[in-house]
Design a protein around this motif. Sequence first.
Motif: not given
Length: 160
Positions: A120-146
């Motif tokens: 919900a918001g302007e940042t939704k367009q980058w979710i896939r890209e940023i989450v993939a980057w986080i996960e590629a670095n070996g971390y578990e990614a969480h977005i709002k509301p979590d």
Amino acid sequence: MMMFRSPTLGTLTLAQVADDIIRERRLHAADRYRLIIGTDSQPRERLHEATFVTAVILHRVGHGARYYIHKENHTNMRALRQRMFTEASLSIQTGGILSEYLQQDADKWHIEVHLDIGEAGETKQWIREIVAWIEANGYEAHIKPDSFGASKVADRYTKS
């Protein structure tokens, strides 16, 4: 050198944060823990800069949490996209350094990165890209509301 503030312990290096995390986990070895890193930012539009706060949170599930805050200012921050990727980058960087310090502990550490982005918001367009980057670095990614590590804990310190 990245310095962190703990509400109870004062100013610490990231190595001291790692030592405190290990000490806490050993003190309550039977408990379940979540190790969370979240970064949030607050722009100062007229100055074209932003304040970034990275929180390292040790959540002792069912028994509260302790956290450590690092705050820094970045100049030439004009675009929301630039801020969102800088937030992710700071969390990845902190996670990488912290992981090195935590290797001295016999237990494996699973790190969650909480992102201040959501559907919900302007940042939704980058979710896939940023989450993939986080996960590629070996971390578990969480977005709002979590993603309370970024949207609640770090956010609280961006305004002060």
